[in-house]
Design an enzyme around this catalytic site. Sequence first.
Site, mmCIF file in Angstrom:
data_model
loop_
_atom_site.group_PDB
_atom_site.id
_atom_site.type_symbol
_atom_site.label_atom_id
_atom_site.label_comp_id
_atom_site.label_asym_id
_atom_site.label_seq_id
_atom_site.Cartn_x
_atom_site.Cartn_y
_atom_site.Cartn_z
ATOM 1 N N ASP A 107 -15.646 5.806 -3.420
ATOM 2 C CA ASP A 107 -15.822 5.391 -2.030
ATOM 3 C C ASP A 107 -16.871 6.276 -1.342
ATOM 4 O OD1 ASP A 107 -15.459 4.556 0.602
ATOM 5 O OD2 ASP A 107 -13.577 5.653 0.858
ATOM 6 N N HIS A 136 -11.287 -0.760 -5.193
ATOM 7 C CA HIS A 136 -11.933 -0.117 -4.046
ATOM 8 C C HIS A 136 -11.609 1.364 -3.943
ATOM 9 C CE1 HIS A 136 -7.848 -0.880 -2.760
ATOM 10 N NE2 HIS A 136 -8.028 -0.106 -1.702
ATOM 11 N N ASP A 137 -10.634 1.836 -4.711
ATOM 12 C CA ASP A 137 -10.174 3.223 -4.616
ATOM 13 C C ASP A 137 -10.698 4.104 -5.737
ATOM 14 O OD1 ASP A 137 -8.685 3.277 -2.261
ATOM 15 O OD2 ASP A 137 -6.906 2.461 -3.222
ATOM 16 N N ASP A 152 0.834 -1.186 0.000
ATOM 17 C CA ASP A 152 0.000 0.000 0.000
ATOM 18 C C ASP A 152 0.877 1.247 0.000
ATOM 19 O OD1 ASP A 152 -2.717 1.188 0.324
ATOM 20 O OD2 ASP A 152 -1.843 1.940 2.189
ATOM 21 N N GLU A 170 1.422 -0.806 -5.132
ATOM 22 C CA GLU A 170 0.322 0.067 -5.538
ATOM 23 C C GLU A 170 0.914 1.350 -6.103
ATOM 24 O OE1 GLU A 170 -3.453 2.628 -3.801
ATOM 25 O OE2 GLU A 170 -1.735 2.148 -2.534
#
Length: 511
Positions: free
Chosen positions: A383, A338-339, A227, A257
């Site tokens: 999100d 998810h981002d 991350d 990432e």
Amino acid sequence: MEKAMLVTDDVSTSLAFSSQQPPNWVQDAVFYQIFPDRFRRSEGSLARKEHAFQPWGSPPSRTGFQGGDLDGIREKLDYLQELGVTALYLNPVFASAANHRYHTYDYYTVDPLLGGNDALRRLLDDVHTRGMRIVLDAVFNHVGRGFWAFHHVCESMEQSPYRDWFRIRGYPLRPYTTPEAGNCNYEAWWGLPELPKLNVDNPVVQGYLLDVARHWIDFGIDGWRLDVPEEIGTPGFWERFRSVVKGASNDAYIVGELWGTGRGWLDGDRCDGITNYELGRLALGFFARDSLPAEGISISGYAVPGLEAAAFAGRVEKMLKTHAWEYALASLNYLDSHDMPRIHHLAGGDAGAVRLMLAFQMTMPGAPIIYYGTEVGITGAGDPACRKAFPWHQPETWDHDLLSHVRWLVQLRREHEVLRRGYCIHLRARDAVFAFKRTWHGKIALVVFNAGRSDTRVQLTNVGGTVEHFTLTDARDSSALRCIDGRFEPVHVPGRDVRIFTGREDRPPSA
């Protein structure tokens, strides 16, 4: 536009040392990303009724928990295998007070709401029995304010032995201030008080994180997704991280990432691959061009303009030439996650564009990764809307045609090694047509996209071919396509569709 697009087997594109090579299994993998709280609540959890979770399928929120857990993932491994998935990437699973679990407070404990360490053990055992893999999320740049060392500093302030684990600007700490107040007196990720940044320059902190990395590789996970690795600027840390992880298992996968090109991260000393969001941005710009505003859009600060075929092809070529070929094959090709908003939302509900984007993802170099639910048509903006619960309870809402399409594409990729390992050459980028071929030890896959809304006939030359006469087979209807004197017979491609042909370049055409 007819020219070689990418690479040959020239040694300049290959890695010199085996220690630099990404794990061989990655380029053959089809990944599936799971946001654990929203994928599946296990039967055992439903029966126990021990926690006050939100009802499954409630509108997603930034703070609510819907009770997805690791045993729930186990219960759906048959579904995932039928989809063709061979590797899982799980968003963070360690103890946290956030539903996304990027606010870690114990790196050695799987969150009890997910089933704890025993549930991860069961999931790993079942996954490995099926020949699948699991990659976990390494969130080492920051922790939650409930992290034990940070809590110690909050209580003992400048007397805490752990004060140098963080970058503190004054006491007492103010962990429950707000970003708007502007008075957070320690370094925090994006200034969010709930996410204190670790001082990775501290050798003790480095040792702690490296032990965490080794611990879970020894436990049996198959790799780490890093991350925000660019935000840890400590010289040598990620090189030491790689050494520790590869020392524990040389077959472990390390993917960073990285939303941009990832230059400097794929030189054999840090990552095996990157999160290749560029592929998804390009696919959106070309296949969903008609659904984008004239000025294009922005995703996480990266511009996504509408693209004509020639510009699209040029940017695809640039993307694939950025790194050594082995790293291109071992990077994760993203469409959504998810981002960011889901591709169904970004494409404005254009189902044809989504189908083409998925076909592009599955036929290009690199390991495709499916964000949970994309295959059944889950949509949503950013999100938290992109983190909806998987609608197991509402199968009537699924896009079953899309699910069949994804299964077909994944099966095709798994059946044909050339789609996983083959080199890539452009054959046509004109009007709404984008065509390329992939070649591997005499095997060939020909892929012809028509992003337009009208049917078209495409005449292609076998650029870079070594054989003048051979026959390919349509992957959908088994019809034959002949190459005669280095030119393919005209290919009819319906509007908003793709034709995929496979075969060998060393077999003569049928009579």
